[in-house]
Design a protein around this motif. Sequence first.
Motif, PDB file in Angstrom:
ATOM      1  N   GLN A 135       2.971 -13.691 -11.112  1.00 47.54           N
ATOM      2  CA  GLN A 135       4.263 -13.025 -10.944  1.00 47.54           C
ATOM      3  C   GLN A 135       4.707 -13.046  -9.484  1.00 47.54           C
ATOM      4  O   GLN A 135       5.882 -13.267  -9.177  1.00 47.54           O
ATOM      5  CB  GLN A 135       4.161 -11.577 -11.430  1.00 47.54           C
ATOM      6  N   ARG A 136       3.751 -12.818  -8.592  1.00 54.84           N
ATOM      7  CA  ARG A 136       4.077 -12.826  -7.158  1.00 54.84           C
ATOM      8  C   ARG A 136       4.581 -14.195  -6.716  1.00 54.84           C
ATOM      9  O   ARG A 136       5.588 -14.305  -6.007  1.00 54.84           O
ATOM     10  CB  ARG A 136       2.833 -12.445  -6.356  1.00 54.84           C
ATOM     11  N   LEU A 137       3.912 -15.247  -7.162  1.00 57.66           N
ATOM     12  CA  LEU A 137       4.304 -16.603  -6.780  1.00 57.66           C
ATOM     13  C   LEU A 137       5.647 -16.997  -7.402  1.00 57.66           C
ATOM     14  O   LEU A 137       6.547 -17.488  -6.708  1.00 57.66           O
ATOM     15  CB  LEU A 137       3.224 -17.590  -7.214  1.00 57.66           C
ATOM     16  N   VAL A 138       5.767 -16.783  -8.705  1.00 57.22           N
ATOM     17  CA  VAL A 138       6.964 -17.223  -9.418  1.00 57.22           C
ATOM     18  C   VAL A 138       8.190 -16.434  -8.983  1.00 57.22           C
ATOM     19  O   VAL A 138       9.227 -17.016  -8.628  1.00 57.22           O
ATOM     20  CB  VAL A 138       6.751 -17.102 -10.940  1.00 57.22           C
ATOM     21  N   TYR A 139       8.084 -15.114  -8.984  1.00 64.51           N
ATOM     22  CA  TYR A 139       9.274 -14.331  -8.688  1.00 64.51           C
ATOM     23  C   TYR A 139       9.585 -14.296  -7.201  1.00 64.51           C
ATOM     24  O   TYR A 139      10.729 -14.043  -6.810  1.00 64.51           O
ATOM     25  CB  TYR A 139       9.155 -12.935  -9.306  1.00 64.51           C
ATOM     26  N   GLY A 140       8.602 -14.602  -6.365  1.00 63.15           N
ATOM     27  CA  GLY A 140       8.906 -14.805  -4.958  1.00 63.15           C
ATOM     28  C   GLY A 140       9.851 -15.978  -4.786  1.00 63.15           C
ATOM     29  O   GLY A 140      10.834 -15.909  -4.031  1.00 63.15           O
ATOM     30  N   ARG A 141       9.579 -17.075  -5.515  1.00 65.28           N
ATOM     31  CA  ARG A 141      10.443 -18.254  -5.472  1.00 65.28           C
ATOM     32  C   ARG A 141      11.793 -17.970  -6.142  1.00 65.28           C
ATOM     33  O   ARG A 141      12.841 -18.430  -5.679  1.00 65.28           O
ATOM     34  CB  ARG A 141       9.746 -19.431  -6.158  1.00 65.28           C
ATOM     35  N   ALA A 197      12.340 -23.167 -11.028  1.00 66.64           N
ATOM     36  CA  ALA A 197      11.379 -23.313 -12.122  1.00 66.64           C
ATOM     37  C   ALA A 197      10.886 -24.754 -12.214  1.00 66.64           C
ATOM     38  O   ALA A 197       9.689 -25.007 -12.411  1.00 66.64           O
ATOM     39  CB  ALA A 197      12.015 -22.882 -13.436  1.00 66.64           C
ATOM     40  N   HIS A 198      11.805 -25.702 -12.053  1.00 70.23           N
ATOM     41  CA  HIS A 198      11.406 -27.108 -12.138  1.00 70.23           C
ATOM     42  C   HIS A 198      10.488 -27.496 -10.982  1.00 70.23           C
ATOM     43  O   HIS A 198       9.471 -28.164 -11.188  1.00 70.23           O
ATOM     44  CB  HIS A 198      12.641 -28.008 -12.129  1.00 70.23           C
ATOM     45  N   GLN A 199      10.835 -27.066  -9.773  1.00 67.27           N
ATOM     46  CA  GLN A 199      10.021 -27.439  -8.619  1.00 67.27           C
ATOM     47  C   GLN A 199       8.620 -26.843  -8.714  1.00 67.27           C
ATOM     48  O   GLN A 199       7.630 -27.500  -8.363  1.00 67.27           O
ATOM     49  CB  GLN A 199      10.687 -26.991  -7.323  1.00 67.27           C
ATOM     50  N   MET A 200       8.525 -25.613  -9.208  1.00 65.85           N
ATOM     51  CA  MET A 200       7.203 -25.013  -9.384  1.00 65.85           C
ATOM     52  C   MET A 200       6.400 -25.761 -10.431  1.00 65.85           C
ATOM     53  O   MET A 200       5.180 -25.917 -10.302  1.00 65.85           O
ATOM     54  CB  MET A 200       7.341 -23.534  -9.764  1.00 65.85           C
ATOM     55  N   PRO A 240       1.728 -27.272 -12.366  1.00 69.01           N
ATOM     56  CA  PRO A 240       2.017 -27.059 -13.790  1.00 69.01           C
ATOM     57  C   PRO A 240       1.240 -25.903 -14.411  1.00 69.01           C
ATOM     58  O   PRO A 240       1.667 -25.358 -15.434  1.00 69.01           O
ATOM     59  CB  PRO A 240       1.615 -28.391 -14.433  1.00 69.01           C
ATOM     60  N   SER A 241       0.112 -25.501 -13.811  1.00 72.27           N
ATOM     61  CA  SER A 241      -0.688 -24.432 -14.412  1.00 72.27           C
ATOM     62  C   SER A 241       0.059 -23.097 -14.410  1.00 72.27           C
ATOM     63  O   SER A 241      -0.223 -22.231 -15.240  1.00 72.27           O
ATOM     64  CB  SER A 241      -2.027 -24.279 -13.684  1.00 72.27           C
ATOM     65  N   LEU A 242       1.021 -22.918 -13.505  1.00 73.66           N
ATOM     66  CA  LEU A 242       1.793 -21.678 -13.480  1.00 73.66           C
ATOM     67  C   LEU A 242       2.584 -21.515 -14.774  1.00 73.66           C
ATOM     68  O   LEU A 242       2.498 -20.491 -15.449  1.00 73.66           O
ATOM     69  CB  LEU A 242       2.736 -21.653 -12.275  1.00 73.66           C
ATOM     70  N   ALA A 243       3.370 -22.531 -15.115  1.00 70.72           N
ATOM     71  CA  ALA A 243       4.186 -22.453 -16.328  1.00 70.72           C
ATOM     72  C   ALA A 243       3.321 -22.430 -17.579  1.00 70.72           C
ATOM     73  O   ALA A 243       3.618 -21.713 -18.541  1.00 70.72           O
ATOM     74  CB  ALA A 243       5.162 -23.627 -16.375  1.00 70.72           C
ATOM     75  N   LEU A 244       2.245 -23.204 -17.571  1.00 71.90           N
ATOM     76  CA  LEU A 244       1.361 -23.211 -18.732  1.00 71.90           C
ATOM     77  C   LEU A 244       0.734 -21.838 -18.950  1.00 71.90           C
ATOM     78  O   LEU A 244       0.573 -21.384 -20.088  1.00 71.90           O
ATOM     79  CB  LEU A 244       0.279 -24.271 -18.556  1.00 71.90           C
ATOM     80  N   PHE A 245       0.379 -21.171 -17.860  1.00 68.86           N
ATOM     81  CA  PHE A 245      -0.196 -19.834 -17.983  1.00 68.86           C
ATOM     82  C   PHE A 245       0.830 -18.851 -18.526  1.00 68.86           C
ATOM     83  O   PHE A 245       0.497 -17.991 -19.354  1.00 68.86           O
ATOM     84  CB  PHE A 245      -0.727 -19.354 -16.633  1.00 68.86           C
ATOM     85  N   VAL A 246       2.080 -18.974 -18.094  1.00 64.23           N
ATOM     86  CA  VAL A 246       3.135 -18.103 -18.619  1.00 64.23           C
ATOM     87  C   VAL A 246       3.226 -18.234 -20.136  1.00 64.23           C
ATOM     88  O   VAL A 246       3.336 -17.238 -20.864  1.00 64.23           O
ATOM     89  CB  VAL A 246       4.494 -18.437 -17.970  1.00 64.23           C
TER      90      VAL A 246
END
Length: 218
Positions: free
Chosen positions: A78-84, A106-109, A114-120
């Motif tokens: 959450q910290r990484l994604v919502y920081g971006r 979202a695309h750049q992350m 890719p593990s960020l989106a997969l974990f979501v």
Amino acid sequence: MVETAPEGTRRRGRPPATDSADTRRAIIDNARRLFAERGYGGVTNKELAAASGITTGALYHYVESKLDLYVAVHHDMQRLVYGRFVEAVAASDTFLGQFEGLLEAAHQMNVDDPSLALFVGTVRNDMRRFPEIANRLARADAERDEFFVAIVDTGVATGEVRLEDRERMVEFIRIMLIGLTEGTSQGTAQHRCAIDAIRALLRGNLIRPLGDAAPVAD
């Protein structure tokens, strides 16, 4: 069943301060990858420890249980994604600009990690299967929704979104991002195509009114 440390092995002493931060970072990153691939129920504490090159006993210097580690991974995500996301939204004062910025972030992350989106995506499934996860992450879900509502309220304020469409637009953003998360497994090219399609749809360039369609040849 939630895995916890065996009796008498948990938190026996502390790791050296110079190694502690690096080891914790490695534990979080490797746990995210394993949870993303297999889900909460498919990973053991032994595997989580081995992925970071430590023993199961050493793992308990950093977390009380597998559930605590899962929650820590989620908070870090959450910290990484919502920081971006916050940075992307701050670059525009319109709904369309903020939503497009959100899509690009979202695309750049997804390209970068890719593990960020997969974990979501895994979290959504795990919350349905494991009540203890749903209970621990309930507040984080509420905060996510508040973030989406704030973007829609920008559109209401600018006149881009009608007030009566406010709730529907919040759900539109939610389902678009869920769909993008599910699409990450198909690769970044398909992810890029989906984002471009959403942008075209928002700008009215994807679907033509029937009266504007070219006639069908005989």
